[in-house]
Scaffold this active site. Structure first.
Site, mmCIF file in Angstrom:
data_model
loop_
_atom_site.group_PDB
_atom_site.id
_atom_site.type_symbol
_atom_site.label_atom_id
_atom_site.label_comp_id
_atom_site.label_asym_id
_atom_site.label_seq_id
_atom_site.Cartn_x
_atom_site.Cartn_y
_atom_site.Cartn_z
ATOM 1 N N ASP A 1 4.166 -11.612 -1.178
ATOM 2 C CA ASP A 1 3.868 -11.944 -2.566
ATOM 3 C C ASP A 1 3.513 -13.421 -2.672
ATOM 4 O OD1 ASP A 1 3.456 -11.379 -5.238
ATOM 5 O OD2 ASP A 1 5.582 -11.383 -5.786
ATOM 6 N N GLY A 2 2.753 -13.731 -3.695
ATOM 7 C CA GLY A 2 2.396 -15.100 -4.023
ATOM 8 C C GLY A 2 2.767 -15.373 -5.465
ATOM 9 N N GLU B 1 -1.128 -15.461 -2.467
ATOM 10 C CA GLU B 1 -1.063 -14.059 -2.024
ATOM 11 C C GLU B 1 -1.639 -13.924 -0.614
ATOM 12 O OE1 GLU B 1 0.338 -11.474 -3.525
ATOM 13 O OE2 GLU B 1 0.427 -11.965 -5.660
ATOM 14 N N ASP C 1 1.476 -6.387 -3.793
ATOM 15 C CA ASP C 1 1.187 -6.029 -5.183
ATOM 16 C C ASP C 1 -0.127 -6.653 -5.642
ATOM 17 O OD1 ASP C 1 1.860 -8.700 -5.589
ATOM 18 O OD2 ASP C 1 3.642 -8.277 -6.782
ATOM 19 N N HIS D 1 6.934 -5.989 -9.822
ATOM 20 C CA HIS D 1 8.006 -6.040 -10.823
ATOM 21 C C HIS D 1 8.395 -4.651 -11.321
ATOM 22 C CE1 HIS D 1 7.221 -10.307 -10.674
ATOM 23 N NE2 HIS D 1 5.954 -10.049 -10.908
ATOM 24 N N ASP E 1 8.893 -11.280 -3.949
ATOM 25 C CA ASP E 1 8.728 -12.060 -5.177
ATOM 26 C C ASP E 1 9.773 -13.178 -5.247
ATOM 27 O OD1 ASP E 1 7.564 -12.376 -7.978
ATOM 28 O OD2 ASP E 1 9.677 -12.020 -8.447
#
Length: 188
Positions: A49-50, A87, A109, A163, A173
């Site tokens: 994740d970023g 990302e 994501d 999320h 995250d």
């Protein structure tokens, strides 16, 4: 110092990449085994994740790696970057840790990352890194590095909804936010 391995990945390589390691176990081992006891192929699973505060702004990236019962957490950050750059960086930094070929599943994501590396990149390369709208591809250097690394592994790409309570994605995250915090920012 003795370095234990995950799919050929060493603890040392995490430190050399500049990523801070906050996980406790450091028990990755068995450098040649890629099969579990039931003869099914063992795969390295990676969630990435970023994050960014502002776009561009203070950014962070995180990756959560799982090899059987063993896990590894890495993260980092940078000033004046976009979320998309973070990302991409998360996936790149995770792949840099792998020292020997093994099957990999990457969970992201980011449709930008998944679609970019599985679909769009082929056209960009044919058109000398120009998009369908005749503009230069953004983040070209990151895409080229990701493309180079992907050529070394058998990767299955999986998009996950962000999320939404998926544990691996939530961990990635959290790590990306630590990346933001590590350079003085908080994800907004």
């Amino acid at each position: 110092a003795r370095h234990r391995l995950i799919c050929g990945y060493t603890q040392r390589s995490c430190r050399q990449s500049g990523a801070e390691d906050r996980s406790a176990p450091h028990v990755f081992k068995n450098r040649h085994a890629t099969m579990t006891t039931d003869n099914t192929e063992k795969k390295l699973e990676i969630w990435t994740d970023g994050a960014s505060k502002g776009n561009p702004g203070i950014g962070g990236w995180g990756a959560y790696l799982v090899w059987g019962a063993h896990t590894k957490e890495i993260f980092g950050g940078a000033p004046n970057v976009t979320n998309n750059q973070m990302e991409l960086t998360a996936v790149i930094e995770a792949l840099k840790l792998i020292r020997r070929p093994c099957p990999v599943i990457i969970h992201t994501d980011s449709s930008y990352v998944k679609d970019g590396i599985t679909q769009w990149i082929h056209g960009w390369k044919k058109k000398n890194w120009v998009t369908a709208s005749k503009t230069p591809v953004k983040n070209r250097e990151l895409w080229q590095e990701l493309d180079r690394l992907c050529g070394q592994f058998d990767i299955e790409w999986r998009w996950v909804k962000g999320h939404a309570g998926e544990p691996g994605n939530e961990k990635a995250d959290e790590l990306a936010n630590k990346g933001c915090d590590s350079i003085g920012g908080r994800k907004g």
